[in-house]
Design a protein around this motif. Structure first.
Motif, PDB file in Angstrom:
ATOM      1  N   UNK A 176     -62.841   1.754 -42.550  1.00 55.15           N
ATOM      2  CA  UNK A 176     -62.370   3.107 -42.818  1.00 55.15           C
ATOM      3  C   UNK A 176     -63.494   4.123 -42.620  1.00 55.15           C
ATOM      4  N   UNK A 177     -64.742   3.716 -42.840  1.00 57.54           N
ATOM      5  CA  UNK A 177     -65.865   4.616 -42.575  1.00 57.54           C
ATOM      6  C   UNK A 177     -65.944   4.950 -41.095  1.00 57.54           C
ATOM      7  N   UNK A 178     -65.750   3.958 -40.246  1.00 52.49           N
ATOM      8  CA  UNK A 178     -65.747   4.195 -38.794  1.00 52.49           C
ATOM      9  C   UNK A 178     -64.621   5.149 -38.397  1.00 52.49           C
ATOM     10  N   UNK A 179     -63.449   4.977 -39.023  1.00 55.10           N
ATOM     11  CA  UNK A 179     -62.327   5.868 -38.723  1.00 55.10           C
ATOM     12  C   UNK A 179     -62.682   7.308 -39.093  1.00 55.10           C
ATOM     13  N   UNK A 180     -63.231   7.506 -40.287  1.00 59.53           N
ATOM     14  CA  UNK A 180     -63.575   8.860 -40.744  1.00 59.53           C
ATOM     15  C   UNK A 180     -64.643   9.491 -39.863  1.00 59.53           C
ATOM     16  N   UNK A 187     -68.901  15.983 -40.686  1.00 60.23           N
ATOM     17  CA  UNK A 187     -70.359  16.055 -40.621  1.00 60.23           C
ATOM     18  C   UNK A 187     -71.042  14.903 -41.349  1.00 60.23           C
ATOM     19  N   UNK A 188     -70.320  14.274 -42.281  1.00 62.19           N
ATOM     20  CA  UNK A 188     -70.908  13.203 -43.078  1.00 62.19           C
ATOM     21  C   UNK A 188     -69.785  12.449 -43.775  1.00 62.19           C
ATOM     22  N   UNK A 189     -69.999  11.154 -44.029  1.00 65.67           N
ATOM     23  CA  UNK A 189     -69.046  10.344 -44.774  1.00 65.67           C
ATOM     24  C   UNK A 189     -69.744   9.784 -46.003  1.00 65.67           C
ATOM     25  N   UNK A 190     -69.194  10.051 -47.174  1.00 63.87           N
ATOM     26  CA  UNK A 190     -69.752   9.566 -48.436  1.00 63.87           C
ATOM     27  C   UNK A 190     -68.776   8.561 -49.027  1.00 63.87           C
ATOM     28  N   UNK A 191     -69.240   7.343 -49.243  1.00 65.50           N
ATOM     29  CA  UNK A 191     -68.383   6.268 -49.747  1.00 65.50           C
ATOM     30  C   UNK A 191     -68.557   6.117 -51.252  1.00 65.50           C
ATOM     31  N   UNK A 192     -67.464   6.275 -51.968  1.00 63.81           N
ATOM     32  CA  UNK A 192     -67.464   6.137 -53.424  1.00 63.81           C
ATOM     33  C   UNK A 192     -66.521   4.989 -53.773  1.00 63.81           C
ATOM     34  N   UNK A 193     -66.761   3.852 -53.156  1.00 60.13           N
ATOM     35  CA  UNK A 193     -65.865   2.709 -53.279  1.00 60.13           C
ATOM     36  C   UNK A 193     -66.203   1.842 -54.486  1.00 60.13           C
ATOM     37  N   UNK A 194     -65.195   1.090 -54.912  1.00 64.68           N
ATOM     38  CA  UNK A 194     -65.380   0.004 -55.860  1.00 64.68           C
ATOM     39  C   UNK A 194     -65.097  -1.269 -55.057  1.00 64.68           C
ATOM     40  N   UNK A 195     -66.121  -2.090 -54.851  1.00 64.52           N
ATOM     41  CA  UNK A 195     -65.989  -3.223 -53.936  1.00 64.52           C
ATOM     42  C   UNK A 195     -65.447  -4.468 -54.617  1.00 64.52           C
ATOM     43  N   UNK A 196     -64.588  -5.167 -53.900  1.00 61.44           N
ATOM     44  CA  UNK A 196     -64.052  -6.448 -54.340  1.00 61.44           C
ATOM     45  C   UNK A 196     -64.238  -7.452 -53.207  1.00 61.44           C
ATOM     46  N   UNK A 197     -64.153  -8.733 -53.527  1.00 60.45           N
ATOM     47  CA  UNK A 197     -64.275  -9.772 -52.504  1.00 60.45           C
ATOM     48  C   UNK A 197     -62.931  -9.972 -51.814  1.00 60.45           C
TER      49      UNK A 197
END
Length: 221
Positions: A176-180, A187-197
């Motif tokens: 999804x970062x690549x899509x954004x 101008x910038x992508x900031x990821x505020x994710x909660x990661x799961x396996x």
């Protein structure tokens, strides 16, 4: 604000969260709710239904509190996902920036705050229209991606900066970062994710079961 472009945190154990009663909003609100409309597709979300309602309640309570704090000064967006609150927009002073963060942190059920408020004049209507267009393009890209679930993400855009929230795997976060990043005007992508396996994802979203009736051969005439 951190120098890198990501605030990505590992997931804490999921909890059964209490339901909340949504509070009303005043007619003139300089503070804006983030995320999807209330009463959306609860069943498709990776959060529990209780967590989704709790996030809506957090946003509403924070908006009411910030309206009292700022009045007509500033332009603040509040987006909650799994009780982690993202604050974006503009405020006139550094003191206002800190006061907003403190006020949001004190809202019931908030477990973390990511404060990316800018100390500057409010963004123009033209800029906000551009941000809304960018958000729409990012969401459309997520919907078009066959390997992503659109209900897993929240997208917020401020002054060309795209913020991504969600309960996602490393693979989904990168995708999804690549899509954004591919959307014009970002101008910038900031990821505020909660990661799961990937294993946790399979537990949260089990594969669809085959329908025996659909698989059974039709009887001859």
């Amino acid at each position: 604000m951190a120098n890198n472009d990501a605030w990505t945190h590992t997931k804490r154990p999921l909890q059964v969260l209490a339901l909340v009663v949504a509070l009303g909003l005043g007619a003139c609100a300089p503070v804006v709710l983030g995320g999807a409309a209330m009463g959306g597709m609860v069943a498709a979300d990776r959060r529990t239904s209780g967590a989704q309602l709790e996030d809506e309640g957090i946003e509403l309570r924070a908006v009411n509190r910030l309206n009292e704090l700022l009045g007509e000064r500033g332009h603040v967006n509040v987006t909650s996902f799994n009780r982690r609150v993202l604050i974006t927009g503009e405020v006139p002073t550094e003191q206002d920036r800190q006061r907003v963060e403190q006020a949001v942190a004190q809202v019931e059920n908030v477990r973390a705050v990511v404060n990316d408020l800018a100390v500057m004049p409010n963004s123009s209507l033209g800029q906000r229209s551009s941000d809304a267009w960018i958000t729409g393009q990012v969401r459309a890209g997520i919907v078009d991606a066959r390997d992503l679930s659109s209900s897993a993400f929240k997208v917020v855009t401020e002054r060309g900066v795209v913020y991504l929230m969600g309960l996602v795997t490393q693979r989904e976060a990168a995708r999804v970062t690549d899509i954004a990043r591919g959307v014009s005007g970002v101008t910038k992508v900031v990821r505020v994710f909660e990661l799961i396996s990937e294993e946790e994802l399979r537990r949260l979203v089990p594969p669809p079961q085959p329908n025996p009736a659909a698989a059974a051969p039709a009887s001859g005439g």
